[in-house]
Design an enzyme around this catalytic site. Sequence first.
Site, PDB file in Angstrom:
ATOM      1  N   ASN A   3       0.728  -1.126   0.000  1.00 15.74           N
ATOM      2  CA  ASN A   3       0.086   0.051  -0.092  1.00 15.74           C
ATOM      3  C   ASN A   3       0.759   1.121  -0.139  1.00 15.74           C
ATOM      4  O   ASN A   3       1.433   1.599   1.063  1.00 15.74           O
ATOM      5  CB  ASN A   3      -0.963  -0.015   1.064  1.00 15.74           C
ATOM      6  CG  ASN A   3      -1.750   1.216   1.207  1.00 15.74           C
ATOM      7  OD1 ASN A   3      -1.682   2.038   0.400  1.00 15.74           O
ATOM      8  ND2 ASN A   3      -2.351   1.346   2.441  1.00 15.74           N
ATOM      9  N   TRP A   4       1.263   1.938  -1.198  1.00 22.91           N
ATOM     10  CA  TRP A   4       1.929   3.040  -1.219  1.00 22.91           C
ATOM     11  C   TRP A   4       1.571   4.446  -0.658  1.00 22.91           C
ATOM     12  O   TRP A   4       2.109   5.380  -0.526  1.00 22.91           O
ATOM     13  CB  TRP A   4       2.378   3.035  -2.580  1.00 22.91           C
ATOM     14  CG  TRP A   4       2.929   2.183  -3.370  1.00 22.91           C
ATOM     15  CD1 TRP A   4       3.416   0.857  -2.827  1.00 22.91           C
ATOM     16  CD2 TRP A   4       3.651   2.098  -4.765  1.00 22.91           C
ATOM     17  NE1 TRP A   4       4.100   0.177  -3.757  1.00 22.91           N
ATOM     18  CE2 TRP A   4       4.131   1.008  -4.883  1.00 22.91           C
ATOM     19  CE3 TRP A   4       3.467   3.098  -5.918  1.00 22.91           C
ATOM     20  CZ2 TRP A   4       4.959   0.691  -6.229  1.00 22.91           C
ATOM     21  CZ3 TRP A   4       4.073   2.607  -6.923  1.00 22.91           C
ATOM     22  CH2 TRP A   4       4.802   1.400  -7.332  1.00 22.91           C
ATOM     23  N   LYS A   5       0.147   4.382  -0.303  1.00 17.71           N
ATOM     24  CA  LYS A   5      -0.397   5.485   0.195  1.00 17.71           C
ATOM     25  C   LYS A   5      -0.129   6.790  -0.626  1.00 17.71           C
ATOM     26  O   LYS A   5      -0.132   6.356  -1.716  1.00 17.71           O
ATOM     27  CB  LYS A   5       0.243   5.505   1.579  1.00 17.71           C
ATOM     28  CG  LYS A   5      -0.084   4.142   2.319  1.00 17.71           C
ATOM     29  CD  LYS A   5      -0.107   4.431   4.229  1.00 17.71           C
ATOM     30  CE  LYS A   5      -0.175   3.063   4.775  1.00 17.71           C
ATOM     31  NZ  LYS A   5      -0.216   3.321   6.121  1.00 17.71           N
TER      32      LYS A   5
ATOM     33  N   GLU B 171      -6.815   4.695   8.094  1.00 13.46           N
ATOM     34  CA  GLU B 171      -6.585   6.079   7.665  1.00 13.46           C
ATOM     35  C   GLU B 171      -7.669   6.613   6.969  1.00 13.46           C
ATOM     36  O   GLU B 171      -8.194   7.707   7.400  1.00 13.46           O
ATOM     37  CB  GLU B 171      -5.421   6.183   6.519  1.00 13.46           C
ATOM     38  CG  GLU B 171      -4.187   6.207   7.511  1.00 13.46           C
ATOM     39  CD  GLU B 171      -2.793   5.234   6.773  1.00 13.46           C
ATOM     40  OE1 GLU B 171      -2.949   5.517   5.585  1.00 13.46           O
ATOM     41  OE2 GLU B 171      -2.046   5.035   7.643  1.00 13.46           O
TER      42      GLU B 171
ATOM     43  N   GLU C 287      -5.029  -4.847  11.079  1.00 12.01           N
ATOM     44  CA  GLU C 287      -4.065  -3.903  11.082  1.00 12.01           C
ATOM     45  C   GLU C 287      -4.488  -3.113  12.199  1.00 12.01           C
ATOM     46  O   GLU C 287      -5.268  -1.903  12.362  1.00 12.01           O
ATOM     47  CB  GLU C 287      -4.280  -2.925  10.014  1.00 12.01           C
ATOM     48  CG  GLU C 287      -4.044  -3.407   8.530  1.00 12.01           C
ATOM     49  CD  GLU C 287      -3.370  -2.509   7.440  1.00 12.01           C
ATOM     50  OE1 GLU C 287      -2.495  -2.674   6.733  1.00 12.01           O
ATOM     51  OE2 GLU C 287      -4.052  -1.360   7.215  1.00 12.01           O
TER      52      GLU C 287
ATOM     53  N   GLY D  49       2.678   2.485  10.772  1.00 11.70           N
ATOM     54  CA  GLY D  49       3.849   3.301  10.879  1.00 11.70           C
ATOM     55  C   GLY D  49       4.348   3.841  11.962  1.00 11.70           C
ATOM     56  O   GLY D  49       5.270   4.909  11.990  1.00 11.70           O
TER      57      GLY D  49
ATOM     58  N   SER E 206       3.805  -2.027  10.504  1.00 12.38           N
ATOM     59  CA  SER E 206       5.196  -2.140  10.610  1.00 12.38           C
ATOM     60  C   SER E 206       5.584  -3.649  10.275  1.00 12.38           C
ATOM     61  O   SER E 206       6.687  -3.623  10.941  1.00 12.38           O
ATOM     62  CB  SER E 206       5.671  -1.645  11.999  1.00 12.38           C
ATOM     63  OG  SER E 206       5.048  -0.315  12.335  1.00 12.38           O
TER      64      SER E 206
ATOM     65  N   GLY F   5       2.773  -1.146   4.390  1.00 12.02           N
ATOM     66  CA  GLY F   5       2.880   0.229   4.093  1.00 12.02           C
ATOM     67  C   GLY F   5       4.423   0.937   3.547  1.00 12.02           C
ATOM     68  O   GLY F   5       4.978   0.661   2.657  1.00 12.02           O
ATOM     69  N   GLY F   6       5.064   1.565   4.793  1.00 14.23           N
ATOM     70  CA  GLY F   6       6.339   2.002   4.409  1.00 14.23           C
ATOM     71  C   GLY F   6       7.188   1.166   3.794  1.00 14.23           C
ATOM     72  O   GLY F   6       8.043   1.373   2.881  1.00 14.23           O
TER      73      GLY F   6
HETATM   74  P1  13P Z   1       2.998   0.346   7.892  1.00 16.53           P
HETATM   75  O1  13P Z   1       3.460  -0.680   7.061  1.00 16.53           O
HETATM   76  O2  13P Z   1       3.693   1.580   7.201  1.00 16.53           O
HETATM   77  O3  13P Z   1       2.990   0.259   9.281  1.00 16.53           O
HETATM   78  O4  13P Z   1       1.480   0.623   7.038  1.00 16.53           O
HETATM   79  C1  13P Z   1       0.694  -0.415   7.305  1.00 16.53           C
HETATM   80  C2  13P Z   1      -0.543  -0.152   6.527  1.00 16.53           C
HETATM   81  O5  13P Z   1      -1.493   0.799   6.956  1.00 16.53           O
HETATM   82  C3  13P Z   1      -0.732  -0.837   5.284  1.00 16.53           C
HETATM   83  O6  13P Z   1      -2.279  -0.555   4.734  1.00 16.53           O
END
Ligand code: 13P
Length: 256
Positions: free
Chosen positions: A9-11, A100, A170, A176, A216, A237-238
Amino acid sequence: MRNTIIAGNWKMNTNRSSSIALADAIVDGLRAEHLGDNLDIVLCPPFVFIPLVGERIRGGRIRLGAQTMNNEPSGAFTGEVSGEMLRSVDCAYVIVGHSERRTMFAESDLDVCYRVNAAQEVGLSPIICVGETIVEREKGLMREVVERQVRTALDGILEFAARTCAIAYEPIWAIGTGENATPEQIEEAHGFIREIIGQIYTPEVAEDIPILYGGSMNAGNAASILARPGVDGGLIGGASLDAASFVSIVRAAASR
Ligand code: 13P
């Protein structure tokens, strides 16, 4: 037999050139890997870069997903994107109900259900996100919150449609923050989610639905998280913004 899914998920990250570079580096990194048949690798770039990333991954193992969608098919909904539009640019998956979206864009449990319904109607597989806040966890409310989110998201969704879904657990406090949930916490939550799905449908249906972990997850902890029973992949995510890290997570999933 349920599939394993590793989704990035590149957000709201990357731009035109860096989204292309990231997709290319992931394709390159996975070229020599033996990935097996039951692993789905999904990239969820920002909407505007979906077609570009689609061109870079064409013909390979990686599939496209979107980060959210509107439940309406078309019309006067300024700024929104429909499931039909996502299908037309070759998305196979769509994330719905990310925390989010829930917290910053006021998406309710019911909105999530409408999106699940709309996604499966156009042939997109929804990845439904659920998870508690730190306050809820500390108050011992994880089960209550997650149960409400899962039950509402799947309310009225027929069995055949539910089989196209994946759930992503999640915990919001792990997103994050660099603080991932422990493998024990993850195993417990996943087992509980599978139990709820078994009650809504049947235990057989629950066995067929992938439950992913997100929060994370990175190259260092992926193998131990993915080794837990009931963990069928990750929503990253990250670490999905770094090709080498994402490739190592995919490798950990392929070799378990
Ligand atoms: P992180 O991996 O950055 O914690 O984000 C997780 C996330 O929200 C994936 O949708």
